[in-house]
Scaffold this active site. Structure first.
Site, PDB file in Angstrom:
ATOM      1  CB  SER A  56     -77.707 -19.291-130.021  1.00 40.62           C
ATOM      2  OG  SER A  56     -79.101 -19.395-129.767  1.00 40.62           O
ATOM      3  CG  HIS A 285     -79.429 -17.697-125.521  1.00 34.51           C
ATOM      4  ND1 HIS A 285     -80.411 -16.829-125.918  1.00 34.51           N
ATOM      5  CD2 HIS A 285     -79.153 -18.475-126.605  1.00 34.51           C
ATOM      6  CE1 HIS A 285     -80.715 -17.053-127.199  1.00 34.51           C
ATOM      7  NE2 HIS A 285     -79.968 -18.062-127.626  1.00 34.51           N
TER       8      HIS A 285
END
Length: 304
Positions: A56, A285
């Site tokens: 990811s 993230h």
């Protein structure tokens, strides 16, 4: 398969992916839920002069505009940015959210449903550049890896608010998981060289999710001060493992930790989101600015 059955199947796969966030309790579940974008499954195949592999962090999951079905790839991930800067005539992105090291050589599944084909299928003798970011998901028991570890630390914080209950819980477990992943990553890198002997292979590390001065995370991450420091040490060990595997596998390591220091999830100017992202991305993230910083690190390594 009938259309209605296909929709139900994809919905179950997407739901399973986000359900793993519940490991740490309702806080992470609430943080993740807004970004569970339903999409079709995708499988990579074929060949490209530049092939992007990874999880990811490489996919830019959660950053618009998303594509790649359940892999949640973004056209603002660092691979796309590098390809645009290099004006690559052939670029193939087979990155996929939740990918572990074995997703490089095996079909990635979610709740038993194929999500992405073996990523190395995209590499061929025509390939001239390969980037890969992978390893963080091998830390966790769920598909969320490092986020999974943060979830556990969040859940344990009330049991010892002034200690490091998560560190005491894991002991050497996370280091052992990294040690187990290292030879698999090294072997995958050697396979890339076998398939694409003229390609430059870059292993791109993980950005600064948590700062070195972990006291700055007080009130911003729901973990104890001791466990926040522990999580930073895990991040450092993750990047160390990836760097060693890159060297052993004949690849170059690209440091993205240094270039993103000061822009962590606890900073005043974050390029990596906290548990409640202020800009579109997944919790913990990189956002679009963080992916740009990672792209710039790759380009510097390439001499651009």
């Amino acid at each position: 398969m009938p259309r209605a059955a296909t929709k139900r199947t994809n919905h179950r796969a997407g739901t399973h992916r986000w359900r793993s966030a519940l490991t740490g309790g309702a806080l992470l579940a609430a943080a993740l839920a807004p970004w569970a974008v339903p999409a079709r499954a995708a499988e990579g195949s074929g060949a490209g002069a530049y092939v992007a592999l990874g999880d990811s962090y490489a996919a830019g999951a959660g950053i618009p505009a998303a594509s790649g079905g359940l892999c949640l790839r973004s056209d603002h991930n660092y691979g796309h940015l590098v390809a645009a800067s290099l004006r690559s005539s052939a670029y193939q992105d087979v990155t996929c959210a939740a990918a572990k090291v074995n997703a490089l050589t095996e079909t990635q599944t979610d709740a038993g449903i194929p999500v992405n084909g073996p990523q190395l299928n995209a590499v061929s003798r025509e390939t001239r550049l390969v980037t890969v970011t992978v390893g963080g998901n091998n830390l966790g028991t769920s598909d969320l890896g490092f986020v999974d570890a943060v979830a556990v630390c969040t859940a344990l914080a009330p049991t010892n608010p002034f200690g490091a209950p998560c560190r005491d819980y894991y002991k050497d477990t996370l280091a052992q998981r990294l040690d187990a992943a290292a030879p698999r990553l090294t072997q995958a890198l050697r396979t890339i060289h076998d398939r694409a002997p003229r390609a430059r292979v870059l292993v791109v590390g993980y950005p600064s999710v948590i700062p070195t001065d972990t006291k700055r995370c007080a009130g911003k991450l729901p973990t104890t001060t001791g466990d926040t420091a522990y999580l930073r040490s895990v991040l450092d060990k993750l990047n160390s493992m990836v760097s060693r595997a890159a060297t052993a596998g004949g690849a170059a390591y690209v440091d993205t930790l240094g270039p993103t220091e000061g822009h962590d999830a606890c900073s005043a100017d974050p390029w990596v989101a906290g548990l409640l992202p202020a800009s579109p991305t997944l919790p913990l993230h990189p956002d679009a600015t963080g992916e740009r910083a990672m792209a710039d690190a790759v380009l510097r390594t390439l001499g651009h």
